[in-house]
Write an enzyme that holds these catalytic residues in place. Structure first.
Site, PDB file in Angstrom:
ATOM      1  N   GLU A  44      46.622  57.014  40.332  1.00  0.00           N
ATOM      2  CA  GLU A  44      45.789  55.897  39.906  1.00  0.00           C
ATOM      3  C   GLU A  44      46.618  54.761  39.331  1.00  0.00           C
ATOM      4  O   GLU A  44      46.373  53.589  39.612  1.00  0.00           O
ATOM      5  CB  GLU A  44      44.755  56.370  38.875  1.00  0.00           C
ATOM      6  CG  GLU A  44      43.648  57.236  39.441  1.00  0.00           C
ATOM      7  CD  GLU A  44      42.755  56.486  40.404  1.00  0.00           C
ATOM      8  OE1 GLU A  44      42.574  55.263  40.231  1.00  0.00           O
ATOM      9  OE2 GLU A  44      42.235  57.126  41.334  1.00  0.00           O
ATOM     10  N   TYR A 129      38.218  52.133  33.772  1.00  0.00           N
ATOM     11  CA  TYR A 129      38.230  52.466  35.201  1.00  0.00           C
ATOM     12  C   TYR A 129      39.110  53.687  35.482  1.00  0.00           C
ATOM     13  O   TYR A 129      38.684  54.642  36.134  1.00  0.00           O
ATOM     14  CB  TYR A 129      38.703  51.275  36.037  1.00  0.00           C
ATOM     15  CG  TYR A 129      38.832  51.636  37.498  1.00  0.00           C
ATOM     16  CD1 TYR A 129      37.726  51.590  38.335  1.00  0.00           C
ATOM     17  CD2 TYR A 129      40.051  52.087  38.029  1.00  0.00           C
ATOM     18  CE1 TYR A 129      37.822  51.964  39.669  1.00  0.00           C
ATOM     19  CE2 TYR A 129      40.156  52.466  39.358  1.00  0.00           C
ATOM     20  CZ  TYR A 129      39.039  52.399  40.168  1.00  0.00           C
ATOM     21  OH  TYR A 129      39.127  52.786  41.479  1.00  0.00           O
ATOM     22  N   ASP A 147      34.600  49.502  41.547  1.00  0.00           N
ATOM     23  CA  ASP A 147      35.750  48.629  41.781  1.00  0.00           C
ATOM     24  C   ASP A 147      35.325  47.541  42.769  1.00  0.00           C
ATOM     25  O   ASP A 147      34.145  47.420  43.119  1.00  0.00           O
ATOM     26  CB  ASP A 147      36.952  49.422  42.277  1.00  0.00           C
ATOM     27  CG  ASP A 147      36.740  50.025  43.665  1.00  0.00           C
ATOM     28  OD1 ASP A 147      35.629  49.901  44.220  1.00  0.00           O
ATOM     29  OD2 ASP A 147      37.688  50.617  44.194  1.00  0.00           O
TER      30      ASP A 147
END
Length: 298
Positions: A44, A129, A147
């Site tokens: 990520e 996020y 997103d």
């Protein structure tokens, strides 16, 4: 209309169609084959502003060198930053934050990652996020990910307003309870493969075509895909016509150039409009203006 109110009534069918499409065929990234929180966090952080195809090699090499949070925490920070730089993974701060997060996991959490999005956000550099993504993909315990790709899907398919609160409400309502791992992977895959800026609805076999407003109307604008102004009658068209006329005549007075650029040229506002147009062309280095005459710059 709020985000959740924009969704179709057949939510069960929508969910089944999207998950079935994803499970039948999707891009095979190695971090999709693991539920290890550390490995997913690394993916990520690396993916934040780097194409996924480029991340694959760097991700594998990073994990070969530092296979777990303990080895990363024990590493010299300069080595981690050096790796980041060598692999062109963006801002070096991300490497520093990832190194510090590993130290926190080892020193503050006894080597175990928090499983809730909120707990994960206690780690250095992990925002809402990323925390939610790790919770989803490692522990199947996250909320709906929102997103740019997901926003594009929701906006086009269901006319969800371009508003963060509306997107979040719609995403939460749409995600089946307890299935954040497969669902978030599926809807992000849809945005990345089918519902791209230039959509590939039929080519990618988009499973939402039956409900999709954009597919029905042909309007594929989105928050990150603004409407292109019509060319016919536009200022862009008139600029191009002025250049073509001047290529033919080389030099013309404004009162002769105007009617050749615009058939409705005339009246007190027309000269002001034309002067503005040729001034823009002069600023771009395309023409020269002397008094009331314009010529193409050579």
């Amino acid at each position: 209309m709020s985000g959740s109110e924009a969704l179709p009534t057949e939510l069960g069918e929508v969910r089944e169609s999207l998950i079935g499409w994803y499970e039948a065929d999707h891009r095979e990234f190695p971090w999709r084959r693991t539920d290890d929180a550390y490995e997913i966090l690394v993916s990520e952080v690396m993916s934040q502003q780097t194409q996924l195809e480029r991340v694959e090699e760097a991700w594998s090499e990073f994990l070969e060198r530092w296979p777990d949070p303990e080895s990363l925490a024990a590493a010299d920070r300069s080595e981690v930053v050096g790796f980041w730089t060598d692999h062109s993974l963006g801002y070096n701060n991300r490497a520093k934050y990832l190194h510090e997060a590993a130290r926190q996991v080892v020193g503050e959490f006894d080597g175990e990652f928090p499983e809730e999005p909120e707990g994960l956000q206690e780690l250095q550099g992990v925002g809402p996020y990323t925390g939610n993504a790790v919770a989803s993909f490692a522990f199947d315990n996250g909320d709906a990910v929102v997103d740019t790709n997901v926003k594009r899907v929701l906006y086009r398919a269901f006319d969800v307003p371009d508003d963060d609160a509306a997107f979040e409400a719609a995403a939460r309502e749409l995600m089946p309870a307890g299935e954040s791992r497969v669902w978030n992977n599926a809807i992000m895959e849809l945005g990345g493969v089918a519902c791209r800026k230039t959509p590939k609805c039929d080519e990618a076999g988009c499973p939402l075509r039956e409900w999709c407003s954009a597919y029905e109307t042909g309007d594929f604008t989105a928050p990150d895909v603004p409407t292109q102004p019509k060319f016919e009658g536009s200022r862009r068209q008139k600029r191009g016509r002025a250049i073509r006329v001047l290529k033919e005549y080389e030099e013309l007075p404004l009162d002769e150039l105007g009617p050749r650029v615009r058939v409705d040229y005339g009246g007190e506002d027309s000269e002001e409009w034309l002067r503005g147009l040729v001034s823009d062309l002069a600023d771009d280095g395309l023409v020269e203006i002397e008094g009331d005459r314009v010529r193409l710059r050579r």
